[in-house]
Structures are given as structure tokens and as C-alpha cells.
Design a protein around this motif. Sequence first.
Motif, PDB file in Angstrom:
ATOM      1  N   LEU A   1      -6.304  -2.054  -1.547  1.00  0.00           N
ATOM      2  CA  LEU A   1      -5.601  -3.030  -0.705  1.00  0.00           C
ATOM      3  C   LEU A   1      -6.003  -2.558   0.779  1.00  0.00           C
ATOM      4  O   LEU A   1      -6.143  -3.675   1.880  1.00  0.00           O
ATOM      5  CB  LEU A   1      -4.200  -2.778  -0.876  1.00  0.00           C
ATOM      6  N   LYS A   2      -6.049  -1.448   1.057  1.00  0.00           N
ATOM      7  CA  LYS A   2      -6.334  -0.928   2.321  1.00  0.00           C
ATOM      8  C   LYS A   2      -7.127   0.391   2.254  1.00  0.00           C
ATOM      9  O   LYS A   2      -6.903   1.327   1.883  1.00  0.00           O
ATOM     10  CB  LYS A   2      -5.019  -0.373   3.042  1.00  0.00           C
ATOM     11  N   LEU A   3      -8.302   0.222   2.903  1.00  0.00           N
ATOM     12  CA  LEU A   3      -9.640   1.169   2.925  1.00  0.00           C
ATOM     13  C   LEU A   3      -8.858   2.591   3.396  1.00  0.00           C
ATOM     14  O   LEU A   3      -9.549   3.610   2.738  1.00  0.00           O
ATOM     15  CB  LEU A   3     -10.698   0.710   3.623  1.00  0.00           C
ATOM     16  N   PRO A   4      -8.187   2.530   4.534  1.00  0.00           N
ATOM     17  CA  PRO A   4      -7.726   3.957   4.998  1.00  0.00           C
ATOM     18  C   PRO A   4      -7.209   4.792   3.838  1.00  0.00           C
ATOM     19  O   PRO A   4      -7.206   6.001   4.179  1.00  0.00           O
ATOM     20  CB  PRO A   4      -6.894   3.680   5.995  1.00  0.00           C
ATOM     21  N   ALA A   5      -6.777   4.408   2.876  1.00  0.00           N
ATOM     22  CA  ALA A   5      -5.981   4.981   1.688  1.00  0.00           C
ATOM     23  C   ALA A   5      -7.134   5.933   1.160  1.00  0.00           C
ATOM     24  O   ALA A   5      -6.648   6.900   0.337  1.00  0.00           O
ATOM     25  CB  ALA A   5      -5.307   4.031   0.830  1.00  0.00           C
TER      26      ALA A   5
ATOM     27  N   THR B   1       4.466  -0.040   8.311  1.00  0.00           N
ATOM     28  CA  THR B   1       5.258  -0.076   7.290  1.00  0.00           C
ATOM     29  C   THR B   1       4.909   0.872   5.814  1.00  0.00           C
ATOM     30  O   THR B   1       5.843   1.028   5.155  1.00  0.00           O
ATOM     31  CB  THR B   1       5.499  -1.580   6.565  1.00  0.00           C
ATOM     32  N   VAL B   2       3.701   1.316   6.067  1.00  0.00           N
ATOM     33  CA  VAL B   2       3.480   2.241   4.882  1.00  0.00           C
ATOM     34  C   VAL B   2       4.203   3.568   5.173  1.00  0.00           C
ATOM     35  O   VAL B   2       4.293   4.558   4.453  1.00  0.00           O
ATOM     36  CB  VAL B   2       1.866   2.618   5.104  1.00  0.00           C
TER      37      VAL B   2
ATOM     38  N   LEU C   1      -2.930   6.420  11.818  1.00  0.00           N
ATOM     39  CA  LEU C   1      -3.425   6.994  12.850  1.00  0.00           C
ATOM     40  C   LEU C   1      -4.807   6.780  12.982  1.00  0.00           C
ATOM     41  O   LEU C   1      -5.523   6.472  13.929  1.00  0.00           O
ATOM     42  CB  LEU C   1      -3.071   8.301  13.052  1.00  0.00           C
ATOM     43  N   ALA C   2      -5.611   7.286  11.458  1.00  0.00           N
ATOM     44  CA  ALA C   2      -7.000   7.055  11.553  1.00  0.00           C
ATOM     45  C   ALA C   2      -7.445   5.354  11.439  1.00  0.00           C
ATOM     46  O   ALA C   2      -8.701   5.333  11.558  1.00  0.00           O
ATOM     47  CB  ALA C   2      -7.465   7.781  10.519  1.00  0.00           C
ATOM     48  N   SER C   3      -6.771   4.644  11.348  1.00  0.00           N
ATOM     49  CA  SER C   3      -7.248   3.463  11.125  1.00  0.00           C
ATOM     50  C   SER C   3      -8.029   2.960  12.419  1.00  0.00           C
ATOM     51  O   SER C   3      -7.220   3.147  13.415  1.00  0.00           O
ATOM     52  CB  SER C   3      -6.246   2.275  10.719  1.00  0.00           C
ATOM     53  N   PRO C   4      -8.829   2.424  12.492  1.00  0.00           N
ATOM     54  CA  PRO C   4      -9.402   1.850  13.616  1.00  0.00           C
ATOM     55  C   PRO C   4      -8.796   0.598  14.365  1.00  0.00           C
ATOM     56  O   PRO C   4      -8.915   0.341  15.317  1.00  0.00           O
ATOM     57  CB  PRO C   4     -10.994   1.346  13.329  1.00  0.00           C
TER      58      PRO C   4
ATOM     59  N   THR D   1       0.934  -1.070  -0.036  1.00  0.00           N
ATOM     60  CA  THR D   1       0.033  -0.066   0.156  1.00  0.00           C
ATOM     61  C   THR D   1       0.766   1.235   0.021  1.00  0.00           C
ATOM     62  O   THR D   1       0.507   2.443  -0.721  1.00  0.00           O
ATOM     63  CB  THR D   1      -0.859   0.002   1.133  1.00  0.00           C
ATOM     64  N   GLY D   2       1.992   1.326   0.804  1.00  0.00           N
ATOM     65  CA  GLY D   2       2.727   2.414   0.996  1.00  0.00           C
ATOM     66  C   GLY D   2       3.496   2.707  -0.441  1.00  0.00           C
ATOM     67  O   GLY D   2       3.636   3.622  -0.760  1.00  0.00           O
TER      68      GLY D   2
END
Length: 288
Positions: free
Chosen positions: A101-105, A249-250, A238-241, A72-73
Motif C-alpha cells: 500500500l505504501k512503499l515507505p513501509a 494517520t499512520v 519523516l522519510a517519505s519524499p 497502512t498504519g
Amino acid sequence: DGIAPFTDPSDLSGVGWSALSVGWVVLTLWLSGRLLTQLGVRTPVWIGVAAVLLLVRQLTSVFSMGQADLWTGGLAVIFLFLALRDRPWLATLALALCAILKLPAMLFLPYLVCAGRWGLALKTVVWLGLLVPLGAVVLEPGNPIHLLTAWGASLVQTSPGQAFTIGDQSLMALLGRFLMNDGYGLNVLSLSRPVITGLTLALDALLFLSIVLPARATLKDPRRLTSDVALVLILMVLASPAAWLATYTVLLFPMALAVGLLSEQLRARPRDWTLVPLALLTGLFSLL
């Protein structure tokens, strides 16, 4: 979730996944160096090594668990690299894959809107509209709608429970440990989960505004976009629950950027050798 077949070091798929992940780390750091050079920042050869050492525990976790955070990163870095070269469709393809891949993106979408980069935001939405249904059809051709609804139901069921577990490294979990009576005895207050959730969302919103509001005239500047992408990646964590060690690693690109910019600033100022031990202690603390 972890990709179980890819985490067994004795299995061929595990070896292949590890090799690809190592290559992805190298690519991410190489692109980070290219971005710094493009911005006129002289990059010492040890920047990539420093970034890896500062995230060595997180990288070890992502290799052992088969998580996709590292990818993702890297996709976010590819997005930035291509966007600065005026390749909007390829750039937004990378950003759409990053969000899949990762919803917070998905935080990148409101950022692009607030930054006035409507074209990039719209193209990302177009890619998402194409790739998400296509992925569902490929994975479950008989009933793709079932896969999408099951994914949504899984998010609703698992995210609230994971948000307050002891292994969670998110901002919400941090506030919960100190402001909610969770049984570990670290709390100074005994607030409820809904209050902690609301407080976390408010802090996330303030952090997002701190990225997009200052000096709006510079939002189109390549240097500003580069630093903003790094900040959004940090906010993603930070915002990921539910954020685990692997989630961090991002931050490979933000770490490389921070080390590069710090190196540039230290070269531009008179040397104060008393700061060297302090810098080494700070790095040692981060490494530990």
C-alpha cells in the motif's frame, strides 16, 4: 493517489469506504489497547479518544481524499499483534500488504534484519514476491509487466517534484523550506536540491540507527518490539519524499501508545498539579 469514487459522500461507494475506514480506526485503536494491556500497561478508556482528537485534522484529510495511509498504519499494528502471538506467516502477510500500500513501509525489512528477526524478514519478502506479481496480473492480465514498469516510472517522475511542493509535510520539505531558496522567503541558507536530499537521507539514516542500536540485547523483548514498530511508523512519515496531512494517520498507533505510556508514568510518580496546565496546553497545541 486518492481513490476518487470513494471520496464522494453522495455516492454509495463513498459511504461504504467511509464506513470501512471508521471500522478500521476502531480496530486499530482496539488492537493498540490490547497491545498495551499485553505489555502490562493499564490503559484508560479515553486513550483512543485522545489519539483521534490529536489526529483529527489528519483523519479528516484521509477521509476526504480516500487515501490508504490509515490502512497502512492499521496493517502494521496487525503485524505487531500477530508477531507477538507467534503467528509469523499471518503477521508477515499483514506487513507485506502494508508495504504494498505504501512503499515507505519497506523500512520494516531492514529493521527486522537489524533486530535479528530474519525469519519475519524472509517471510515478508516471500509474501511480496507472491502478492506483487499476483496484483499486477489481476489488475492488468493482458500485460502485467507493463503495470509494474509504469508504476516504477511514475515513482521516478513524480516523487522528486512532489518532494518540494508547499503542501508537502515531510522532513525533506521542512529542510527545503529553511535551507533552500524556494521563493517563499523562509530560508536561512540557499542550498541545492541534491544537497537537501543528501542531508535528509543522512538524517533518516541516523534516526533509523537510533531505533536499532540502543541496548541491542533488548531487541527480542516484546515491549521493545512494540515501541520500535511505533518508531518505524514515525520514521516512515519523516522519510517519505512526499508526506501530506493524510500520511500522518499512520501515527494512530504511535499516538495511542505514547498517550498510554505517558499515563502510566504519571500514575507512577508523585502528582504535581502544576504539570496539568502544561499537559493541557501541549495537547491543545498538537490538536490545533
